[in-house]
Design a protein around this motif. Structure first.
Motif, PDB file in Angstrom:
ATOM      1  N   HIS A  73     -80.815  35.274  78.006  1.00  0.00           N
ATOM      2  CA  HIS A  73     -81.742  34.151  78.176  1.00  0.00           C
ATOM      3  C   HIS A  73     -81.031  32.832  77.893  1.00  0.00           C
ATOM      4  O   HIS A  73     -81.124  31.885  78.681  1.00  0.00           O
ATOM      5  N   CYS A  74     -80.316  32.763  76.777  1.00  0.00           N
ATOM      6  CA  CYS A  74     -79.612  31.527  76.407  1.00  0.00           C
ATOM      7  C   CYS A  74     -78.488  31.207  77.385  1.00  0.00           C
ATOM      8  O   CYS A  74     -78.252  30.045  77.696  1.00  0.00           O
ATOM      9  N   ALA A  75     -77.813  32.228  77.896  1.00  0.00           N
ATOM     10  CA  ALA A  75     -76.762  32.007  78.888  1.00  0.00           C
ATOM     11  C   ALA A  75     -77.352  31.473  80.196  1.00  0.00           C
ATOM     12  O   ALA A  75     -76.766  30.588  80.838  1.00  0.00           O
ATOM     13  N   ASN A  76     -78.520  31.981  80.583  1.00  0.00           N
ATOM     14  CA  ASN A  76     -79.184  31.481  81.788  1.00  0.00           C
ATOM     15  C   ASN A  76     -79.626  30.034  81.611  1.00  0.00           C
ATOM     16  O   ASN A  76     -79.511  29.225  82.541  1.00  0.00           O
ATOM     17  N   ILE A  77     -80.141  29.705  80.430  1.00  0.00           N
ATOM     18  CA  ILE A  77     -80.528  28.327  80.139  1.00  0.00           C
ATOM     19  C   ILE A  77     -79.300  27.423  80.194  1.00  0.00           C
ATOM     20  O   ILE A  77     -79.351  26.315  80.742  1.00  0.00           O
ATOM     21  N   GLU A  78     -78.187  27.892  79.646  1.00  0.00           N
ATOM     22  CA  GLU A  78     -76.933  27.124  79.673  1.00  0.00           C
ATOM     23  C   GLU A  78     -76.528  26.793  81.108  1.00  0.00           C
ATOM     24  O   GLU A  78     -76.226  25.650  81.432  1.00  0.00           O
ATOM     25  N   LYS A  79     -76.546  27.796  81.982  1.00  0.00           N
ATOM     26  CA  LYS A  79     -76.151  27.585  83.375  1.00  0.00           C
ATOM     27  C   LYS A  79     -77.115  26.631  84.077  1.00  0.00           C
ATOM     28  O   LYS A  79     -76.685  25.701  84.760  1.00  0.00           O
ATOM     29  N   SER A  80     -78.394  26.845  83.886  1.00  0.00           N
ATOM     30  CA  SER A  80     -79.394  25.968  84.512  1.00  0.00           C
ATOM     31  C   SER A  80     -79.256  24.534  84.004  1.00  0.00           C
ATOM     32  O   SER A  80     -79.375  23.583  84.781  1.00  0.00           O
ATOM     33  N   ALA A  81     -79.020  24.389  82.708  1.00  0.00           N
ATOM     34  CA  ALA A  81     -78.891  23.061  82.119  1.00  0.00           C
ATOM     35  C   ALA A  81     -77.660  22.335  82.651  1.00  0.00           C
ATOM     36  O   ALA A  81     -77.728  21.131  82.952  1.00  0.00           O
ATOM     37  N   LEU A  82     -76.552  23.036  82.767  1.00  0.00           N
ATOM     38  CA  LEU A  82     -75.343  22.403  83.301  1.00  0.00           C
ATOM     39  C   LEU A  82     -75.550  21.970  84.749  1.00  0.00           C
ATOM     40  O   LEU A  82     -75.141  20.864  85.138  1.00  0.00           O
ATOM     41  N   ASP A  83     -76.183  22.813  85.540  1.00  0.00           N
ATOM     42  CA  ASP A  83     -76.465  22.466  86.937  1.00  0.00           C
ATOM     43  C   ASP A  83     -77.389  21.250  87.024  1.00  0.00           C
ATOM     44  O   ASP A  83     -77.160  20.335  87.814  1.00  0.00           O
ATOM     45  N   MET A  84     -78.433  21.258  86.202  1.00  0.00           N
ATOM     46  CA  MET A  84     -79.393  20.156  86.207  1.00  0.00           C
ATOM     47  C   MET A  84     -78.730  18.852  85.765  1.00  0.00           C
ATOM     48  O   MET A  84     -78.929  17.800  86.375  1.00  0.00           O
ATOM     49  N   ALA A  85     -77.927  18.916  84.706  1.00  0.00           N
ATOM     50  CA  ALA A  85     -77.254  17.714  84.193  1.00  0.00           C
ATOM     51  C   ALA A  85     -76.298  17.150  85.239  1.00  0.00           C
ATOM     52  O   ALA A  85     -76.234  15.933  85.445  1.00  0.00           O
ATOM     53  N   GLU A  86     -75.568  18.014  85.910  1.00  0.00           N
ATOM     54  CA  GLU A  86     -74.633  17.553  86.939  1.00  0.00           C
ATOM     55  C   GLU A  86     -75.367  16.868  88.088  1.00  0.00           C
ATOM     56  O   GLU A  86     -74.950  15.820  88.581  1.00  0.00           O
ATOM     57  N   ARG A  87     -76.481  17.461  88.502  1.00  0.00           N
ATOM     58  CA  ARG A  87     -77.276  16.888  89.585  1.00  0.00           C
ATOM     59  C   ARG A  87     -77.842  15.523  89.192  1.00  0.00           C
ATOM     60  O   ARG A  87     -77.766  14.554  89.964  1.00  0.00           O
ATOM     61  N   ILE A  88     -78.372  15.414  87.990  1.00  0.00           N
ATOM     62  CA  ILE A  88     -78.970  14.151  87.538  1.00  0.00           C
ATOM     63  C   ILE A  88     -77.906  13.078  87.374  1.00  0.00           C
ATOM     64  O   ILE A  88     -78.105  11.923  87.772  1.00  0.00           O
ATOM     65  N   ARG A  89     -76.758  13.442  86.803  1.00  0.00           N
ATOM     66  CA  ARG A  89     -75.651  12.479  86.670  1.00  0.00           C
ATOM     67  C   ARG A  89     -75.235  11.948  88.034  1.00  0.00           C
ATOM     68  O   ARG A  89     -75.049  10.745  88.222  1.00  0.00           O
ATOM     69  N   MET A  94     -91.114  34.375  70.045  1.00  0.00           N
ATOM     70  CA  MET A  94     -90.340  34.529  71.270  1.00  0.00           C
ATOM     71  C   MET A  94     -88.902  34.924  70.948  1.00  0.00           C
ATOM     72  O   MET A  94     -88.315  35.768  71.631  1.00  0.00           O
ATOM     73  N   TYR A  95     -88.345  34.332  69.900  1.00  0.00           N
ATOM     74  CA  TYR A  95     -86.987  34.667  69.463  1.00  0.00           C
ATOM     75  C   TYR A  95     -86.878  36.155  69.126  1.00  0.00           C
ATOM     76  O   TYR A  95     -85.979  36.838  69.604  1.00  0.00           O
ATOM     77  N   ARG A  96     -87.821  36.644  68.321  1.00  0.00           N
ATOM     78  CA  ARG A  96     -87.783  38.059  67.927  1.00  0.00           C
ATOM     79  C   ARG A  96     -87.972  38.984  69.127  1.00  0.00           C
ATOM     80  O   ARG A  96     -87.299  40.007  69.249  1.00  0.00           O
ATOM     81  N   GLU A  97     -88.890  38.615  70.008  1.00  0.00           N
ATOM     82  CA  GLU A  97     -89.142  39.450  71.183  1.00  0.00           C
ATOM     83  C   GLU A  97     -87.885  39.554  72.048  1.00  0.00           C
ATOM     84  O   GLU A  97     -87.506  40.646  72.487  1.00  0.00           O
ATOM     85  N   LEU A  98     -87.235  38.423  72.296  1.00  0.00           N
ATOM     86  CA  LEU A  98     -86.008  38.443  73.091  1.00  0.00           C
ATOM     87  C   LEU A  98     -84.880  39.175  72.360  1.00  0.00           C
ATOM     88  O   LEU A  98     -84.111  39.917  72.978  1.00  0.00           O
ATOM     89  N   LEU A  99     -84.802  38.983  71.063  1.00  0.00           N
ATOM     90  CA  LEU A  99     -83.753  39.629  70.276  1.00  0.00           C
ATOM     91  C   LEU A  99     -83.925  41.143  70.284  1.00  0.00           C
ATOM     92  O   LEU A  99     -82.988  41.886  70.578  1.00  0.00           O
ATOM     93  N   PHE A 100     -85.131  41.615  69.993  1.00  0.00           N
ATOM     94  CA  PHE A 100     -85.374  43.052  69.919  1.00  0.00           C
ATOM     95  C   PHE A 100     -85.313  43.740  71.277  1.00  0.00           C
ATOM     96  O   PHE A 100     -85.028  44.921  71.361  1.00  0.00           O
TER      97      PHE A 100
END
Length: 114
Positions: A59-75, A46-52
Motif C-alpha cells: 500500500h505504501c509503495a503504491n502511494i509512493e509511486k502515485s505521489a511521485l507521478d502526481m508531483a511530477e505532473r503538477i510541477r 487501517m494500519y493494523r488491518e493492512l499490517l495483518f
C-alpha cells in the motif's frame, strides 16, 4: 473485522501472521514513509488491518509511486504556466522550489493524509 488463520501448537491457537518483507519498507521514499507514519499515528485501525493482511508495505509503495507521478505532473504544469526566467539563476531556483512546494502540498492533501 480482520479474519486470520490460526496455527495450533500444543493445544493453543496462535494467529498465523506474516509481516511484509523488510525490503519493501527499506525501499519506501519520502511519500511512502509519510503515509506509513500517518496510518500508524492517525488511522490505527487501517494500519493494523493492512499490517495483518500483509498489504501495508505494498500500500505504501503504491502511494509512493502515485505521489511521485502526481508531483511530477503538477510541477510540469506549474512550470509550463509560469516559465522560469532563462538568465536569472536565482529566479530559476525560486521557480523550481515553488513548483516543488506546490506539488508537495497537493500530494500531501490528496494522497498522504486522506
Amino acid at each position: 473485522m480482520i479474519e486470520l488463520d490460526y496455527i495450533e501448537i500444543e493445544g493453543l491457537l496462535y494467529p498465523n501472521i506474516a509481516l511484509d518483507d523488510d525490503e519493501l519498507y527499506s525501499d519506501l521514499g519520502e511519500y511512502g514513509n509519510l503515509r506509513l507514519k500517518y496510518l500508524h499515528e492517525q488511522k490505527p485501525e487501517m494500519y493494523r488491518e493492512l499490517l495483518f493482511s500483509g498489504k501495508l508495505a505494498r500500500h505504501c509503495a503504491n502511494i509512493e509511486k502515485s505521489a511521485l507521478d502526481m508531483a511530477e505532473r503538477i510541477r510540469g504544469q506549474y512550470l509550463e504556466q509560469n516559465p522560469p526566467p532563462i538568465e536569472d539563476t536565482l529566479g530559476r531556483i525560486q521557480a523550481f522550489t515553488l513548483a516543488q512546494n506546490i506539488a508537495d502540498e497537493f500530494v500531501l492533501h490528496d494522497l498522504i493524509y486522506r
